[in-house]
Design a protein around this motif. Sequence first.
Motif, PDB file in Angstrom:
ATOM      1  N   ASP A  47      -5.188  -9.438  13.083  1.00  0.00           N
ATOM      2  CA  ASP A  47      -5.910  -8.544  14.000  1.00  0.00           C
ATOM      3  C   ASP A  47      -7.326  -8.307  13.493  1.00  0.00           C
ATOM      4  O   ASP A  47      -8.275  -8.252  14.265  1.00  0.00           O
ATOM      5  CB  ASP A  47      -5.172  -7.213  14.134  1.00  0.00           C
ATOM      6  CG  ASP A  47      -3.778  -7.385  14.719  1.00  0.00           C
ATOM      7  OD1 ASP A  47      -3.666  -7.582  15.933  1.00  0.00           O
ATOM      8  OD2 ASP A  47      -2.808  -7.347  13.946  1.00  0.00           O
ATOM      9  N   TYR A  88       0.878  -1.168   0.000  1.00  0.00           N
ATOM     10  CA  TYR A  88       0.000   0.000   0.000  1.00  0.00           C
ATOM     11  C   TYR A  88       0.914   1.215   0.000  1.00  0.00           C
ATOM     12  O   TYR A  88       2.153   1.059  -0.085  1.00  0.00           O
ATOM     13  CB  TYR A  88      -1.003  -0.024   1.168  1.00  0.00           C
ATOM     14  CG  TYR A  88      -0.405  -0.236   2.529  1.00  0.00           C
ATOM     15  CD1 TYR A  88       0.094   0.824   3.266  1.00  0.00           C
ATOM     16  CD2 TYR A  88      -0.339  -1.512   3.077  1.00  0.00           C
ATOM     17  CE1 TYR A  88       0.650   0.637   4.512  1.00  0.00           C
ATOM     18  CE2 TYR A  88       0.224  -1.718   4.334  1.00  0.00           C
ATOM     19  CZ  TYR A  88       0.714  -0.640   5.038  1.00  0.00           C
ATOM     20  OH  TYR A  88       1.275  -0.836   6.272  1.00  0.00           O
ATOM     21  N   LYS A 137       9.192  -5.569   8.078  1.00  0.00           N
ATOM     22  CA  LYS A 137       9.795  -6.694   8.793  1.00  0.00           C
ATOM     23  C   LYS A 137       9.401  -8.040   8.167  1.00  0.00           C
ATOM     24  O   LYS A 137      10.239  -8.918   7.975  1.00  0.00           O
ATOM     25  CB  LYS A 137       9.342  -6.629  10.258  1.00  0.00           C
ATOM     26  CG  LYS A 137      10.066  -7.586  11.153  1.00  0.00           C
ATOM     27  CD  LYS A 137       9.723  -7.357  12.607  1.00  0.00           C
ATOM     28  CE  LYS A 137      10.465  -8.396  13.443  1.00  0.00           C
ATOM     29  NZ  LYS A 137      10.128  -8.329  14.844  1.00  0.00           N
ATOM     30  N   LYS A 194       2.232   6.416  10.480  1.00  0.00           N
ATOM     31  CA  LYS A 194       2.059   5.597   9.276  1.00  0.00           C
ATOM     32  C   LYS A 194       1.087   6.258   8.322  1.00  0.00           C
ATOM     33  O   LYS A 194       1.286   6.286   7.112  1.00  0.00           O
ATOM     34  CB  LYS A 194       1.506   4.221   9.657  1.00  0.00           C
ATOM     35  CG  LYS A 194       2.566   3.158   9.654  1.00  0.00           C
ATOM     36  CD  LYS A 194       1.979   1.787   9.845  1.00  0.00           C
ATOM     37  CE  LYS A 194       3.075   0.769   9.607  1.00  0.00           C
ATOM     38  NZ  LYS A 194       2.703  -0.574   9.947  1.00  0.00           N
TER      39      LYS A 194
END
Length: 236
Positions: free
Chosen positions: A185, A36, A159, A218
């Motif tokens: 999540d 994204y 990561k 972010k």
Amino acid sequence: MFLFGVRIDNLLIGEALEKIEAFLRDGRQHYIVLPYADFLVQARKDASFKKILNGAGLSLSDGIGPVIASHVIGEENLRGRVMGVDLIWAIFEKLGSRKVFLFGAKEGVAQKAAQKVWQQEPSARIVGITNGYVNDKEAIDLINRSEAEILLVALGMPKQEKWIYDNLKMMPSVKIAIGVGGAFDFISGHARRAPRVIQKIGLEWLWRLFARPSRWRKTWRSIFVFSAAVLKEKFL
Ligand code: UDP
């Protein structure tokens, strides 16, 4: 097609799934990235991350940002986004006989996500689960013992992409590894996704920002730094 030097494949979810099926048949190992806007911002200042993204078997636009940018500065227009969560559900629906490992997120979250998957797809073959805070060796041993074919890695970007790139060869049963960010999540219900209509109009980032104000950095990079880069590319 390329955006800021990062390759993005112009595929819709059904086409991406066909490609994944072909990957599973060819006997080799592949990894999939779901960029994204923030990925592209990050890749501009991190050459090794860019190289990893461009080495992926499949690169699908998880966000609306790259889709809009492609209309402004792309050599072709991306036809739509392929959201990580949707791709995961499609894998369980269409490739249900494949062994899947869930690696990442906080203790208990992937377990809860697995329960949600089993509620919907009781025959889903989730053969192993571990949280994203164990050490590399422990994770690799668990994945190898599970003989998983599809590995979903939710360690956040960059990561997870670096982890997959560095370790894939050490997990020979894994034919496809996918970096899925915060997907566990969402699937577990830990983080609530925006209502479908908000997702559809591309404002999920705003929803997430209010749900988790700590994402501000972010979001700033995804919206403002990315938009500025796109406009600079277009007009300067
Ligand atoms: N995470 C993890 N191990 C780490 C760092 C992060 O398992 O060492 C998990 C974190 O718990 C969360 C996910 O990675 O579930 C990152 O989610 P986020 O929405 O920040 O990722 P993004 O989609 O922005 O890449």
